[in-house]
Design a protein around this motif. Structure first.
Motif, PDB file in Angstrom:
ATOM      1  N   LYS A 131       0.843  -1.196   0.000  1.00 30.43           N
ATOM      2  CA  LYS A 131       0.000   0.000   0.000  1.00 30.43           C
ATOM      3  C   LYS A 131       0.874   1.241   0.000  1.00 30.43           C
ATOM      4  O   LYS A 131       0.586   2.233  -0.693  1.00 30.43           O
ATOM      5  N   ARG A 132       1.942   1.218   0.773  1.00 32.94           N
ATOM      6  CA  ARG A 132       2.884   2.339   0.816  1.00 32.94           C
ATOM      7  C   ARG A 132       3.530   2.535  -0.550  1.00 32.94           C
ATOM      8  O   ARG A 132       3.678   3.658  -1.029  1.00 32.94           O
ATOM      9  N   ASP A 133       3.922   1.435  -1.172  1.00 27.44           N
ATOM     10  CA  ASP A 133       4.497   1.466  -2.514  1.00 27.44           C
ATOM     11  C   ASP A 133       3.532   2.140  -3.487  1.00 27.44           C
ATOM     12  O   ASP A 133       3.906   3.027  -4.272  1.00 27.44           O
ATOM     13  N   TYR A 134       2.271   1.737  -3.424  1.00 23.22           N
ATOM     14  CA  TYR A 134       1.226   2.285  -4.291  1.00 23.22           C
ATOM     15  C   TYR A 134       1.026   3.779  -4.045  1.00 23.22           C
ATOM     16  O   TYR A 134       0.988   4.586  -4.983  1.00 23.22           O
ATOM     17  N   GLU A 135       0.893   4.160  -2.785  1.00 24.28           N
ATOM     18  CA  GLU A 135       0.592   5.555  -2.458  1.00 24.28           C
ATOM     19  C   GLU A 135       1.734   6.492  -2.847  1.00 24.28           C
ATOM     20  O   GLU A 135       1.504   7.578  -3.388  1.00 24.28           O
ATOM     21  N   ILE A 136       2.969   6.077  -2.589  1.00 21.63           N
ATOM     22  CA  ILE A 136       4.104   6.927  -2.936  1.00 21.63           C
ATOM     23  C   ILE A 136       4.267   7.009  -4.446  1.00 21.63           C
ATOM     24  O   ILE A 136       4.511   8.086  -5.009  1.00 21.63           O
ATOM     25  N   SER A 169      14.602  10.255  -1.360  1.00 27.34           N
ATOM     26  CA  SER A 169      15.532   9.134  -1.500  1.00 27.34           C
ATOM     27  C   SER A 169      14.759   7.860  -1.817  1.00 27.34           C
ATOM     28  O   SER A 169      13.747   7.570  -1.178  1.00 27.34           O
ATOM     29  N   HIS A 170      15.241   7.106  -2.794  1.00 27.07           N
ATOM     30  CA  HIS A 170      14.590   5.856  -3.160  1.00 27.07           C
ATOM     31  C   HIS A 170      14.670   4.848  -2.031  1.00 27.07           C
ATOM     32  O   HIS A 170      13.705   4.145  -1.730  1.00 27.07           O
ATOM     33  N   GLY A 171      15.848   4.743  -1.415  1.00 21.23           N
ATOM     34  CA  GLY A 171      15.999   3.884  -0.242  1.00 21.23           C
ATOM     35  C   GLY A 171      16.531   2.496  -0.533  1.00 21.23           C
ATOM     36  O   GLY A 171      17.139   1.870   0.323  1.00 21.23           O
ATOM     37  N   ALA A 200      13.445   3.838 -15.634  1.00 22.32           N
ATOM     38  CA  ALA A 200      12.212   3.653 -14.863  1.00 22.32           C
ATOM     39  C   ALA A 200      12.577   3.189 -13.458  1.00 22.32           C
ATOM     40  O   ALA A 200      13.272   2.184 -13.291  1.00 22.32           O
ATOM     41  N   PHE A 201      12.116   3.941 -12.456  1.00 18.28           N
ATOM     42  CA  PHE A 201      12.346   3.579 -11.064  1.00 18.28           C
ATOM     43  C   PHE A 201      11.186   2.700 -10.589  1.00 18.28           C
ATOM     44  O   PHE A 201      10.025   3.012 -10.834  1.00 18.28           O
ATOM     45  N   LEU A 202      11.528   1.622  -9.880  1.00 17.59           N
ATOM     46  CA  LEU A 202      10.538   0.692  -9.357  1.00 17.59           C
ATOM     47  C   LEU A 202      10.676   0.585  -7.839  1.00 17.59           C
ATOM     48  O   LEU A 202      11.726   0.903  -7.282  1.00 17.59           O
ATOM     49  N   ASP A 203       9.634   0.085  -7.190  1.00 16.25           N
ATOM     50  CA  ASP A 203       9.647  -0.301  -5.779  1.00 16.25           C
ATOM     51  C   ASP A 203       9.911   0.885  -4.852  1.00 16.25           C
ATOM     52  O   ASP A 203      11.051   1.242  -4.570  1.00 16.25           O
ATOM     53  N   PHE A 204       8.818   1.478  -4.341  1.00 14.12           N
ATOM     54  CA  PHE A 204       8.922   2.666  -3.496  1.00 14.12           C
ATOM     55  C   PHE A 204       8.652   2.369  -2.022  1.00 14.12           C
ATOM     56  O   PHE A 204       8.342   3.272  -1.245  1.00 14.12           O
ATOM     57  N   GLY A 205       8.796   1.106  -1.642  1.00 10.78           N
ATOM     58  CA  GLY A 205       8.530   0.722  -0.265  1.00 10.78           C
ATOM     59  C   GLY A 205       9.500   1.298   0.745  1.00 10.78           C
ATOM     60  O   GLY A 205       9.204   1.344   1.938  1.00 10.78           O
TER      61      GLY A 205
END
Length: 305
Positions: free
Chosen positions: A84-89, A219-221, A237-242
Motif C-alpha cells: 500500500k505504501r508502494d502504491y501511495e508513494i 531518497s529511493h531507499g 524507470a524507477f521501481l519499488d517505493f517501499g
C-alpha cells in the motif's frame, strides 16, 4: 494449507486472478471484459508467517467495441500493508511529475492496491533491468551510468507530501534485524559484524552535521540495479517505493556503489550534479558504503541471497 499459502496460490491462479481484477478494471483502465489471465511469476516467497509475490499478469481482454486485445500489468503482493505504501508513494510521485515532467526519469503508473489480497498493480514497463545489463556488460556502462545519475538527480528534486516521517539520520533497521537473527542463530560471524556496525555508527556520530542536517532530498531507499529498467527511449524507470524517504543525498549513491562493488558512479553523479564532495561528505559516503556492505553480507548469511 495456511492462510499465506492460500493467498499466494490464489494470486498465481489465472482464474482466481481474473475474478479479482475484473472488479477493478476501471481503475486499471477502461478496458472491457477480462477473458483470461496468464501469469508469469518473477519471484515468490512463502514461509509460515509471510509470503511475497512479484509477477507479470498478461490480460486477454474483450474491449467495448468487441475487439480482442492483450495488456500486461505488473503485480506485487505482501500480506502486510507494505505494498500500500508502494502504491501511495508511486501515485504521489506520478502526480507531481505530471505537473513537472522529467527528462530522464520514468515512474510507472500506479493502478490500484487491493488490500484484501495485499496486491499492488502498476504499469508494466518494457525494457531491461540494470541488473541484467550489468551482468551482460560486466559492469555499469558509462552511457547508462550518466542518464541514471541524471534521473536520480531529477528524483531527488521531487516534492511530495510525505506519508512517512523525515529521517533525522540513517535508518539501520534492516541491518539491526539481520544482526539479531544471526545472534539468535549463534552464527560465527555475528560478533564481528556487530563490532563493524558499531564502528560505522561511531563514524557517523563523528560527522553528524552533514548527516543529521536539515538538507534532505527524496531518497529511493533501495537504489540497487534490480529496481531500475532501461526503457527503449533510454529513460530510467524507477521501481519499488517501499523504502522511499527523505535522506541525505549520498544515501542512494552509496547504495548503488555498494551493489556494484566500485565507486565510479559517485564521480559520474557528482559531475552531473555539478558538485564536488567536501571532506565531511566524503567521510559520510564512506560510512554509508560500509553500512551497505554489511547489510549485503548479512542478507546473504541470513537469507542465502
Amino acid at each position: 494449507m495456511n492462510i499465506n499459502e492460500d493467498k499466494l496460490n490464489g494470486l498465481l491462479n489465472g482464474t482466481k486472478v481474473r475474478k479479482i481484477l475484473q472488479g477493478y478494471i476501471k481503475t486499471i483502465g477502461d478496458l472491457g471484459e477480462i477473458l483470461e489471465v496468464r501469469i508469469k511469476p518473477i519471484k515468490t516467497y512463502l514461509d509460515s508467517e509471510s509470503f511475497s509475490l512479484v509477477a507479470v499478469y498478461k490480460l486477454k481482454i474483450k474491449t467495448f467495441d468487441g475487439d480482442i486485445t492483450v495488456k500486461k500489468i505488473f503485480a506485487s503482493a505482501h500480506p502486510t500493508l507494505k505494498k500500500k505504501r508502494d502504491y501511495e508513494i508511486g501515485k504521489s510521485i506520478t502526480t507531481e511529475l505530471s505537473k513537472n515532467p522529467a527528462r530522464f526519469l520514468k515512474i510507472p503508473k500506479s493502478y490500484v492496491f487491493i488490500q484484501s489480497h495485499g496486491l499492488y498493480l502498476r504499469e508494466y514497463v518494457e525494457g531491461e533491468t540494470l541488473g541484467q545489463i550489468i551482468k551482460q556488460e560486466n559492469g555499469l556502462p558509462d552511457n547508462i551510468a550518466e542518464p541514471l545519475a541524471l534521473s536520480l538527480i531529477e528524483f531527488q528534486k521531487i516534492k511530495i507530501l510525505p506519508s512517512f516521517e523525515y529521517e533525522a539520520r540513517a535508518n539501520f533497521a534492516d541491518l539491526n534485524k539481520n544482526i539479531s537473527i544471526l545472534e539468535k542463530q549463534q552464527h560465527p560471524r555475528s560478533q564481528f559484524i556487530h563490532s563493524q556496525f558499531i564502528e560505522v555508527c561511531k563514524e557517523l556520530d563523528q560527522i553528524a552535521e552533514p548527516e543529521i542536517g536539515l538538507s534532505k532530498v527524496l531518497s529511493h531507499g533501495d537504489f540497487n540495479p534490480s529496481n531500475f529498467i532501461l526503457t527503449a527511449d533510454k529513460r530510467i524507470a524507477f521501481l519499488d517505493f517501499g523504502s522511499v524517504g527523505f535522506r541525505n543525498y549520498l544515501w542512494d549513491v552509496a547504495r548503488l556503489c555498494s551493489s556494484l562493488k566500485e565507486t565510479n558512479f559517485l564521480d559520474i553523479y557528482s559531475r552531473a550534479k555539478g558538485h564536488t564532495l567536501g571532506e565531511k561528505d566524503d567521510k559520510l559516503f564512506t560510512a554509508y558504503q560500509k553500512y551497505f556492505n554489511l547489510l549485503d553480507l548479512t542478507h546473504v548469511l541470513v537469507w542465502g541471497l
